[in-house]
Design a protein around this motif. Structure first.
Motif, PDB file in Angstrom:
ATOM      1  N   GLY A  78      -0.387  13.559  -7.464  1.00  0.00           N
ATOM      2  CA  GLY A  78      -1.774  13.906  -7.178  1.00  0.00           C
ATOM      3  C   GLY A  78      -2.713  12.742  -7.415  1.00  0.00           C
ATOM      4  N   ARG A  79      -2.434  11.959  -8.427  1.00  0.00           N
ATOM      5  CA  ARG A  79      -3.262  10.779  -8.707  1.00  0.00           C
ATOM      6  C   ARG A  79      -3.204   9.795  -7.540  1.00  0.00           C
ATOM      7  N   ILE A  80      -2.011   9.603  -6.972  1.00  0.00           N
ATOM      8  CA  ILE A  80      -1.857   8.679  -5.859  1.00  0.00           C
ATOM      9  C   ILE A  80      -2.505   9.228  -4.588  1.00  0.00           C
ATOM     10  N   LEU A  81      -2.426  10.521  -4.382  1.00  0.00           N
ATOM     11  CA  LEU A  81      -3.089  11.132  -3.232  1.00  0.00           C
ATOM     12  C   LEU A  81      -4.595  10.916  -3.297  1.00  0.00           C
ATOM     13  N   SER A  82      -5.174  11.117  -4.479  1.00  0.00           N
ATOM     14  CA  SER A  82      -6.621  10.940  -4.638  1.00  0.00           C
ATOM     15  C   SER A  82      -7.024   9.503  -4.352  1.00  0.00           C
ATOM     16  N   ARG A  83      -6.260   8.560  -4.841  1.00  0.00           N
ATOM     17  CA  ARG A  83      -6.586   7.153  -4.622  1.00  0.00           C
ATOM     18  C   ARG A  83      -6.509   6.780  -3.148  1.00  0.00           C
ATOM     19  N   GLY A  84      -5.494   7.294  -2.454  1.00  0.00           N
ATOM     20  CA  GLY A  84      -5.312   6.917  -1.064  1.00  0.00           C
ATOM     21  C   GLY A  84      -6.274   7.589  -0.118  1.00  0.00           C
ATOM     22  N   PHE A  85      -6.496   8.894  -0.296  1.00  0.00           N
ATOM     23  CA  PHE A  85      -7.309   9.630   0.662  1.00  0.00           C
ATOM     24  C   PHE A  85      -8.787   9.697   0.280  1.00  0.00           C
TER      25      PHE A  85
ATOM     26  N   GLU B 259       0.853  -1.183   0.000  1.00  0.00           N
ATOM     27  CA  GLU B 259       0.000   0.000   0.000  1.00  0.00           C
ATOM     28  C   GLU B 259       0.894   1.240   0.000  1.00  0.00           C
ATOM     29  N   ASP B 260       0.328   2.354  -0.491  1.00  0.00           N
ATOM     30  CA  ASP B 260       1.118   3.581  -0.499  1.00  0.00           C
ATOM     31  C   ASP B 260       0.925   4.351   0.791  1.00  0.00           C
ATOM     32  N   LEU B 261       1.732   5.375   0.959  1.00  0.00           N
ATOM     33  CA  LEU B 261       1.706   6.181   2.182  1.00  0.00           C
ATOM     34  C   LEU B 261       0.343   6.822   2.406  1.00  0.00           C
ATOM     35  N   ALA B 262      -0.323   7.267   1.346  1.00  0.00           N
ATOM     36  CA  ALA B 262      -1.643   7.888   1.493  1.00  0.00           C
ATOM     37  C   ALA B 262      -2.672   6.884   2.003  1.00  0.00           C
ATOM     38  N   GLU B 263      -2.705   5.682   1.418  1.00  0.00           N
ATOM     39  CA  GLU B 263      -3.661   4.650   1.854  1.00  0.00           C
ATOM     40  C   GLU B 263      -3.426   4.270   3.301  1.00  0.00           C
ATOM     41  N   LEU B 264      -2.175   4.077   3.678  1.00  0.00           N
ATOM     42  CA  LEU B 264      -1.856   3.657   5.043  1.00  0.00           C
ATOM     43  C   LEU B 264      -2.184   4.756   6.042  1.00  0.00           C
ATOM     44  N   THR B 265      -1.886   5.993   5.680  1.00  0.00           N
ATOM     45  CA  THR B 265      -2.188   7.118   6.575  1.00  0.00           C
ATOM     46  C   THR B 265      -3.690   7.225   6.809  1.00  0.00           C
ATOM     47  N   CYS B 266      -4.460   7.097   5.727  1.00  0.00           N
ATOM     48  CA  CYS B 266      -5.914   7.203   5.825  1.00  0.00           C
ATOM     49  C   CYS B 266      -6.511   6.041   6.627  1.00  0.00           C
ATOM     50  N   ARG B 267      -5.937   4.854   6.499  1.00  0.00           N
ATOM     51  CA  ARG B 267      -6.516   3.663   7.118  1.00  0.00           C
ATOM     52  C   ARG B 267      -6.089   3.459   8.565  1.00  0.00           C
ATOM     53  N   LEU B 268      -4.847   3.822   8.901  1.00  0.00           N
ATOM     54  CA  LEU B 268      -4.291   3.430  10.190  1.00  0.00           C
ATOM     55  C   LEU B 268      -4.067   4.567  11.178  1.00  0.00           C
ATOM     56  N   LEU B 269      -4.042   5.796  10.717  1.00  0.00           N
ATOM     57  CA  LEU B 269      -3.723   6.909  11.605  1.00  0.00           C
ATOM     58  C   LEU B 269      -4.965   7.732  11.921  1.00  0.00           C
ATOM     59  N   PRO B 270      -4.931   8.501  12.989  1.00  0.00           N
ATOM     60  CA  PRO B 270      -6.103   9.310  13.371  1.00  0.00           C
ATOM     61  C   PRO B 270      -6.566  10.198  12.219  1.00  0.00           C
ATOM     62  N   ARG B 271      -7.874  10.350  12.120  1.00  0.00           N
ATOM     63  CA  ARG B 271      -8.447  11.104  11.002  1.00  0.00           C
ATOM     64  C   ARG B 271      -7.933  12.545  10.911  1.00  0.00           C
TER      65      ARG B 271
ATOM     66  N   ASN C 247       6.382  13.978  -3.151  1.00  0.00           N
ATOM     67  CA  ASN C 247       7.213  12.942  -3.760  1.00  0.00           C
ATOM     68  C   ASN C 247       7.331  11.704  -2.876  1.00  0.00           C
ATOM     69  N   LEU C 248       7.149  11.861  -1.567  1.00  0.00           N
ATOM     70  CA  LEU C 248       7.142  10.707  -0.672  1.00  0.00           C
ATOM     71  C   LEU C 248       5.926   9.832  -0.959  1.00  0.00           C
ATOM     72  N   PHE C 249       4.773  10.464  -1.168  1.00  0.00           N
ATOM     73  CA  PHE C 249       3.564   9.713  -1.533  1.00  0.00           C
ATOM     74  C   PHE C 249       3.730   9.071  -2.912  1.00  0.00           C
ATOM     75  N   LEU C 250       4.332   9.810  -3.836  1.00  0.00           N
ATOM     76  CA  LEU C 250       4.537   9.286  -5.189  1.00  0.00           C
ATOM     77  C   LEU C 250       5.425   8.050  -5.166  1.00  0.00           C
ATOM     78  N   HIS C 251       6.538   8.118  -4.460  1.00  0.00           N
ATOM     79  CA  HIS C 251       7.494   7.010  -4.450  1.00  0.00           C
ATOM     80  C   HIS C 251       6.880   5.761  -3.838  1.00  0.00           C
ATOM     81  N   SER C 252       6.248   5.929  -2.677  1.00  0.00           N
ATOM     82  CA  SER C 252       5.636   4.760  -2.036  1.00  0.00           C
ATOM     83  C   SER C 252       4.531   4.177  -2.904  1.00  0.00           C
ATOM     84  N   GLY C 253       3.760   5.040  -3.582  1.00  0.00           N
ATOM     85  CA  GLY C 253       2.669   4.559  -4.434  1.00  0.00           C
ATOM     86  C   GLY C 253       3.159   3.788  -5.643  1.00  0.00           C
TER      87      GLY C 253
END
Length: 429
Positions: free
Chosen positions: A323-330, A87-99, A222-228
């Motif tokens: 931006g595409r990866i951010l949209s998918r994750g969040f 999973e990418d950083l955006a997906e993990l942040t949205c799923r596992l960390l406080p809203r 770029n951190l979100f991009l790389h992980s995605g």
């Protein structure tokens, strides 16, 4: 350039012993490092490196190396997070960390993408003004249309964006190799500058430029991009291939960022060698262009401007992909690349026009500096979630980081937060 990295990676003995199917899987993991490396050479870096070299010689070369090491540290963490979890950083942040934290990370990263778009458009507009005399506002529109045209041409080809970015980065790299040869920096002066890097803490102006160098190098989105990208391309890998794949990913990251670091250092060295001793002031990229024309020739100045345009276009493409990866994750659904491209270009143009209209004397380089300040402020909102997730042993499994690496990452994150605090106090205090 990416083809060269791929060839070097696949010639490694460990790769010659695997099956053709595995080699094809490994090839897909080569290239993401190059996409994030362009963050080292975007127009914001040009502005800070030219200011550093022309004003302080080689003294801030150590700051360039520190910023690059921080970038390598954080990008390595992002890539391994994607490999370990699928999973990418955006997906993990949205799923596992406080809203509230997840929402803050999302909004800050979206703001960073718009700020980067502004810097890319302004950098491209400066280049077009230097080459063709276009007004800044017209140049921003032309630069935006250029980005959209490049994306449209590469839309239907798999991994075409990586080819485009590698070509543009090659242009920038060769340009500064040429300018470095023309400038002929003295080795002793370079070493003396590195040895005096600690002087930065005793000079307020020098420290401000050094902070700008750090902020311009490590881009939060770029951190979100790389992980995605790593998560996407490693999702179907069988378990026994993953350790080998991780080595490929980390090699790709190191080689790509090393190349970008050399280009970044070359920018400062060219400015220090050719601009720091002349009598005319060098306060912005326009001044640098005219000073290079005076010291190295009109041809070198034209090449400098052309490379500035290429740098802006390469960074623009990676911002849209992030931006595409951010949209998918969040948001839970992936935005269309072309729609993202139009939206971010339009936002960047509108913000640029509003700022120029509200403050007619603000200047293009001031817009570049403002965009880098936004990136620096947004960076902790990406670093803190990544640090929290990478520290979860149950999440990372066998790919978890050791205590030494996590301590370095925590120290690097704390350093960024302290530097941000200093910038905010200096700006509003």
């Amino acid at each position: 350039m990416s083809a060269l990295i791929e060839t070097l990676s696949l010639l490694h003995p460990i790769h010659r012993s695997v099956s053709p199917a595995t080699r094809r899987s490994l090839r897909r993991l080569i290239g993401p490092g190059l996409l994030v490396a362009v963050g080292y050479v975007d127009p914001g870096n040009w502005a800070t490196d030219i200011a550093a070299g022309s004003s302080y010689g080689y003294t801030l070369l150590g700051s360039v190396l520190l910023a690059s090491l921080l970038g390598l540290l954080f990008q390595t963490m992002a890539a391994r997070l994607g490999m370990a979890t699928g999973e990418d950083l955006a997906e993990l942040t949205c799923r596992l960390l406080p809203r509230p934290l997840a929402l803050s990370a999302w909004l800050a990263s979206e703001l960073a993408i718009v700020a980067t778009a502004l810097a890319e458009l302004v950098g491209g507009a400066i280049a077009l003004r230097l080459l063709f005399g276009l007004p800044l506002q017209v140049g921003m529109i032309v630069a935006a249309l250029g980005t959209l045209a490049i994306m449209a041409l590469s839309q239907r080809r798999q991994r075409a964006h990586e080819f485009v970015v590698s070509t543009l980065l090659a242009i920038v790299s060769l340009t500064f190799v040429y300018l470095l040869i023309k400038a002929r920096p003295v080795g002793g002066d370079v070493l003396q500058g590195l040895a005096s890097s600690a002087r930065v803490f005793g000079n307020h102006g020098m420290l401000a430029v050094a902070l700008g160098i750090v902020g311009a190098t490590v881009m939060p989105h770029n951190l979100f991009l790389h992980s995605g990208l790593i998560a996407e391309r490693s999702k179907d890998l069988p378990a026994h291939e993953r350790p080998m794949a991780l080595r490929v990913v980390e090699t790709d990251t190191r080689v790509s960022l090393l190349l970008a670091t050399l280009v970044n250092a070359a920018m400062l060295m060219v400015a220090a060698a050719s601009l720091s001793h002349i009598r005319m002031p060098v306060n912005n990229l326009d001044d640098a262009y005219h000073a290079i024309a005076l010291t190295l020739g009109a041809g070198a100045a034209a090449i400098f401007a052309g490379a500035l345009y290429a740098a802006g276009q390469s960074s623009a493409i990676t911002g849209v992909l992030a931006g595409r990866i951010l949209s998918r994750g969040f948001r839970g659904r992936e935005s269309r690349t072309w729609l993202r491209g139009i939206a971010t270009r339009l936002a960047g143009v509108c913000i640029g026009f509003v700022l120029l209209a509200a403050r007619p004397g603000i200047g293009a380089d001031t817009l570049l500096v403002l965009s880098q300040c936004v990136l620096g402020i947004a960076l902790p909102f990406a670093l803190l979630p990544m640090l929290m997730l990478a520290g979860k042993r149950d999440l990372m499994g066998q790919y978890g980081f050791d205590r030494g690496f996590m301590a370095l990452a925590a120290a690097g994150t704390a350093l960024v937060i302290v530097l941000d605090g200093y910038l905010l106090i200096a700006a509003f205090g």
